[in-house]
Design an enzyme around this catalytic site. Sequence first.
Site, mmCIF file in Angstrom:
data_model
loop_
_atom_site.group_PDB
_atom_site.id
_atom_site.type_symbol
_atom_site.label_atom_id
_atom_site.label_comp_id
_atom_site.label_asym_id
_atom_site.label_seq_id
_atom_site.Cartn_x
_atom_site.Cartn_y
_atom_site.Cartn_z
ATOM 1 N N SER A 227 -9.847 1.468 2.430
ATOM 2 C CA SER A 227 -8.880 2.448 1.879
ATOM 3 C C SER A 227 -7.901 1.791 1.220
ATOM 4 C CB SER A 227 -8.313 3.253 2.925
ATOM 5 O OG SER A 227 -7.702 2.368 4.288
ATOM 6 N N LYS B 248 1.504 -1.632 -0.038
ATOM 7 C CA LYS B 248 0.262 0.042 -0.551
ATOM 8 C C LYS B 248 1.458 1.150 -0.060
ATOM 9 C CE LYS B 248 -3.991 1.677 3.002
ATOM 10 N NZ LYS B 248 -4.735 1.683 4.008
ATOM 11 N N SER C 206 -9.745 -1.023 6.770
ATOM 12 C CA SER C 206 -9.670 -0.758 5.751
ATOM 13 C C SER C 206 -8.861 -2.392 4.895
ATOM 14 C CB SER C 206 -8.771 0.798 5.378
ATOM 15 O OG SER C 206 -9.655 1.544 5.963
#
Lengths: 479, 96
Positions: free
Chosen positions: A147, A72, A171
């Site tokens: 997310s 990420k 997330s």
Amino acid sequence: MTLATLSLTQLRQKLLAREISPADIVRDLAARRDAVDPAIGAYLRFDADRALADALHADISLPLGGIPVALKDNINTTGDLCTCASRFLANFRSPYDATVTRKLRAAGAILLGRCNMDEFAMGSSTENSALQPTRNPWDTQRVPGGSSGGSAAAVAADTAIVSLGSDTGGSIRQPAAFCGVVGLKPTYGRVSRYGLVAFASSLDQIGPFAGSVEDAALLLHAIAGPDPMENTSRPIPVPDYTAALTGHVEGLRVGIPKEYFVEGLDPEVASAVRAAIDWFANHGARVTEVSLPHTPAATAVYYIIATAEASANLARFDGVRYGHRAPDAKDPLDLYRRSRAQGFGPEVKRRIILGTYVLSSGYYDAYYNRAQKVRQLIRRDFTTAFESCDIILAPTTPTPAFRAGEKTADPLQMYLADIFTIAANLAGVPALSLPCGFSSCGLPIGLQIIGPHFAEETLFRAAHAYEQAHPWKDRKPAL
Amino acid sequence: MSASTLDVAYVADLARIDLAPDEKALFQKQLADVLGYVNQLQKVDISSVPDTPIDPHLPTNVLRLDEIRPGLPTADALANAPAQANSLITAPKIVE
């Protein structure tokens, strides 16, 4: 036959048998990424040349030797961009490695590319990325969740073998559920956040995405453990998680929280989760109802505590030392106000403003202090529930993946996409999502398994046993 | 606690974010909705919760040994600075 669709475990076996080389894996992933990622947008950056160069030096005797891992874009990697999908950090290059990055390198992994996310990890659909959209591999009209939407979509689309995300209110688990992969939020304190760009420090935790429970267990093993650079990491030894994968759930005490089966839960999600619960009951687990009475308050608590912490953490983005600087500022205040106005997207601004408000003079007790006390009640709920069960089973999300654009105009509706995942962050307990079926229109459904602090082994045991009996992971999106 | 007490323009100034007029109007409405939702916490009975939480799973203070270790080289620390001179970050002046 492409190596991109194989699991970490299968690839390690082939590497150790000298049937394939790490460069073969990188080449196949690069070809797969070129073929399918234009329609998905999981990757912000993908450096095939560097990964190939690293593959030539990979030491396959190490636990993750030769295995490419996607990260990420809020996890620092020396010399690389780390944008948090924000214009504010569009040109920011990390001066040092995050602890998880350092551990992945030490375990022999190859850093492959960087995945899209909601800006500063604030969102539930990856639509808050300031850089590009990401779509769900199962239906490109739908969101991948967020997310960590890029990290989940990459694993689902077989453009990554495994990846890392971060989970502050769901997330990792919510995008894992939407994309039909395994995702784990470890116990608060299990994985060091040193080098993770901070959002809400009492909630943030880094964790793995994988195509199977065993792969997630191997990846967690590589990144977990105490870290002198992170004082919330706990000095608790990291067990061999794969030893817990016994394939049976006999004697396991399974709690079903009635507060998670409420109005608003999609009937197809409810029936898939109920079927999974029945499987546990029919295979030697002792299923009982438990109560987590403060569950309905969790989302409200979260949007006070997380925004309060974000308003403090994001104060560092002031245009002075790094990141975006507004040109021609006449004084420091003008510099701060305009740099932040230009650099942050709307959701980040909204959350900073809300967080500033709930901490401001006159409102602190009514909002922040009260939310902290309700948070204690939520933690107490879990402590009490885990006196009578070893794991809790629940849906990960109230619905399967929603359509792109469906919730962007109404932040409150977007926040309610996280109602089932937030409580585990508030309590600090580990929680895992794995596929437990598909909706009638072919969208994955996630089963959430929640355990007591540092009971990741129990989560892996339960998830793996279920997965062995239900090979949902063998179903792949048509791309 | 009424949601209407959130004055977005005032709080955005506290948070050092300039907002355009249309952003102010939009956030005023959206954040009023969110505050309306979080106000449900006023109904939760918190009388049993102590001011200081007692929980063995909360982190405790941990200090590293106070010993000299290599730090970030100046060039690396300044590599992301928007403007610099003489190994220092430059910024608009604070005092006249």
